[in-house]
Design a protein around this motif. Sequence first.
Motif, PDB file in Angstrom:
ATOM      1  N   VAL A 185     -35.180  -0.301  24.384  1.00 16.55           N
ATOM      2  CA  VAL A 185     -35.810  -0.399  25.702  1.00 16.55           C
ATOM      3  C   VAL A 185     -34.835   0.028  26.791  1.00 16.55           C
ATOM      4  CG1 VAL A 185     -36.699  -2.033  27.411  1.00 16.55           C
ATOM      5  CG2 VAL A 185     -37.505  -2.130  25.050  1.00 16.55           C
ATOM      6  N   SER A 186     -33.579  -0.398  26.668  1.00 10.94           N
ATOM      7  CA  SER A 186     -32.570  -0.017  27.658  1.00 10.94           C
ATOM      8  C   SER A 186     -32.382   1.499  27.689  1.00 10.94           C
ATOM      9  CB  SER A 186     -31.244  -0.713  27.338  1.00 10.94           C
ATOM     10  OG  SER A 186     -30.236  -0.324  28.242  1.00 10.94           O
ATOM     11  N   GLN A 187     -32.330   2.116  26.512  1.00 11.41           N
ATOM     12  CA  GLN A 187     -32.169   3.565  26.461  1.00 11.41           C
ATOM     13  C   GLN A 187     -33.387   4.282  27.036  1.00 11.41           C
ATOM     14  OE1 GLN A 187     -31.336   5.153  22.577  1.00 11.41           O
ATOM     15  NE2 GLN A 187     -31.614   7.277  23.219  1.00 11.41           N
ATOM     16  N   LEU A 188     -34.575   3.824  26.659  1.00  7.30           N
ATOM     17  CA  LEU A 188     -35.788   4.464  27.163  1.00  7.30           C
ATOM     18  C   LEU A 188     -35.907   4.307  28.678  1.00  7.30           C
ATOM     19  CD1 LEU A 188     -38.328   3.473  24.372  1.00  7.30           C
ATOM     20  CD2 LEU A 188     -37.412   5.746  24.844  1.00  7.30           C
ATOM     21  N   ARG A 189     -35.526   3.157  29.173  1.00  6.73           N
ATOM     22  CA  ARG A 189     -35.563   2.951  30.621  1.00  6.73           C
ATOM     23  C   ARG A 189     -34.626   3.941  31.323  1.00  6.73           C
ATOM     24  NH1 ARG A 189     -37.052  -1.662  33.416  1.00  6.73           N
ATOM     25  NH2 ARG A 189     -36.951  -2.920  31.510  1.00  6.73           N
ATOM     26  N   SER A 190     -33.455   4.190  30.702  1.00  7.67           N
ATOM     27  CA  SER A 190     -32.470   5.074  31.324  1.00  7.67           C
ATOM     28  C   SER A 190     -32.922   6.526  31.366  1.00  7.67           C
ATOM     29  CB  SER A 190     -31.134   4.969  30.580  1.00  7.67           C
ATOM     30  OG  SER A 190     -31.218   5.555  29.288  1.00  7.67           O
ATOM     31  N   VAL A 191     -33.828   6.922  30.469  1.00 10.34           N
ATOM     32  CA  VAL A 191     -34.302   8.311  30.459  1.00 10.34           C
ATOM     33  C   VAL A 191     -35.685   8.443  31.094  1.00 10.34           C
ATOM     34  CG1 VAL A 191     -32.911   8.931  28.455  1.00 10.34           C
ATOM     35  CG2 VAL A 191     -35.245   8.086  28.110  1.00 10.34           C
ATOM     36  N   GLY A 192     -36.142   7.383  31.777  1.00 12.70           N
ATOM     37  CA  GLY A 192     -37.371   7.480  32.544  1.00 12.70           C
ATOM     38  C   GLY A 192     -38.642   7.163  31.802  1.00 12.70           C
ATOM     39  N   ALA A 193     -38.548   6.532  30.634  1.00 16.67           N
ATOM     40  CA  ALA A 193     -39.761   6.184  29.895  1.00 16.67           C
ATOM     41  C   ALA A 193     -40.533   5.092  30.621  1.00 16.67           C
ATOM     42  CB  ALA A 193     -39.421   5.731  28.484  1.00 16.67           C
ATOM     43  N   THR A 194     -41.835   5.100  30.429  1.00 23.81           N
ATOM     44  CA  THR A 194     -42.709   4.102  31.038  1.00 23.81           C
ATOM     45  C   THR A 194     -42.947   2.915  30.116  1.00 23.81           C
ATOM     46  OG1 THR A 194     -43.861   5.669  32.467  1.00 23.81           O
ATOM     47  CG2 THR A 194     -45.084   3.710  31.814  1.00 23.81           C
ATOM     48  N   ALA A 195     -43.014   3.177  28.808  1.00 21.43           N
ATOM     49  CA  ALA A 195     -43.349   2.108  27.869  1.00 21.43           C
ATOM     50  C   ALA A 195     -42.891   2.487  26.470  1.00 21.43           C
ATOM     51  CB  ALA A 195     -44.857   1.845  27.874  1.00 21.43           C
TER      52      ALA A 195
END
Length: 400
Positions: free
Chosen positions: A294-304
């Motif tokens: 989740v932390s990585q996805l948040r850093s690359v702009g993921a929504t969910a």
Amino acid sequence: MSVDIEPEWQPATKLNVIGGALDFTALDPLPEGVTRDQIEEICYTVRELYGDYVDEIVAETTLSQREAQTWVLRTLAHDGTEPLSYEAIGLYIWAIGRATEGDPLSRTIVTDYYDRAEAKVERAEATVKRTGPPPYPDDVYDDPAMLWVDAPVAERLQRYRRANETFSDCLARLLDESGTSIPLETFVEAYRTERGADYVAVDTVYPDWDAELRVVVGVSDAGTEPDVVADAAALRVAGQSYDFTISEESDPVHADSHLVVYAGTADPPVPVADGTDRLGTALAGVERSLPDLVSQLRSVGATALTIGTEPAGAGAHLFPVFEAEPDTEPLAALERIQLDDRTLDVGRVSPMTVAAYREHSETTKLLWARGDGPLEQRALPDDPTDRRELLPDTVLRTST
């Protein structure tokens, strides 16, 4: 089914009676004659009796919260009371940990928690028995000593263990090998200067490819390995040592599964520094926890982040969700997810847009959604057991 609860009964008896009357085929599985508030009150009375011991076990052992609750309530009983049935324990976990949302945990789920807890307890008891002098019946240790490791570490050790090798021998070998590892940069430089290598890559097509790096080296002529390579038992990448094998090829195929470490004549070329950084990043991303993802996805702009309700191959199918098509493939190196008591293989990662997710929402389950995105916010639970329970049962059954 209706139940009559006598006021003088012990809390455990009350829960056992209610648990025995559950009907999971009904819209509301709770029996008539008892309310959710009454069940919650009974469960919190049980919590007063056993809760501190459960918390102590969770803090000082490798048992998860659910495993500790199940093992204590099933195994132990105060004087004058009876152990809880699996159905009663399902009621307890539901009332204490879920704020009476959803349905009580079924006997199958509770039994799974108990079996896992019992297996951990048995392993611990077997270890304690080896604190005295040898010999032992199976002669696993020469000089026995207590050694406690978390489940993910034990699983990694098992992957490094060779056929007919004891854990003691495996640890000794790994310790010996750690002293003879060489940096990947040294490996490449030796092959480049001594053998004229113009291509070095790691093949990632194999399952658990990080357990033993399969290095493909492009050399024009047959020859012997450089001395520094021949003397090495492991390659060191980003401070970690890895077993490795070498495949020398005169005309190596630049396969999609090759993670290129060095390419001197390719277009474009790959410098050693860039290649080793890329490999280090990939190795760090092979096995991650859900919070890390989740932390990585948040850093690359993921929504969910969502997961398929059915497995992909022998593992999970993850769907990172973006508002628009991502420029890069997130989680490209991910192969395993660390859970609280097991490891879940990842069979496929398929990034999708929000629009595509809405079309496939019935075949996926939402694990996390950021608060400022187009989807309703969903936070990832802090408790590892609660995170595991988000995953579909069909997917969890593929875990080890």
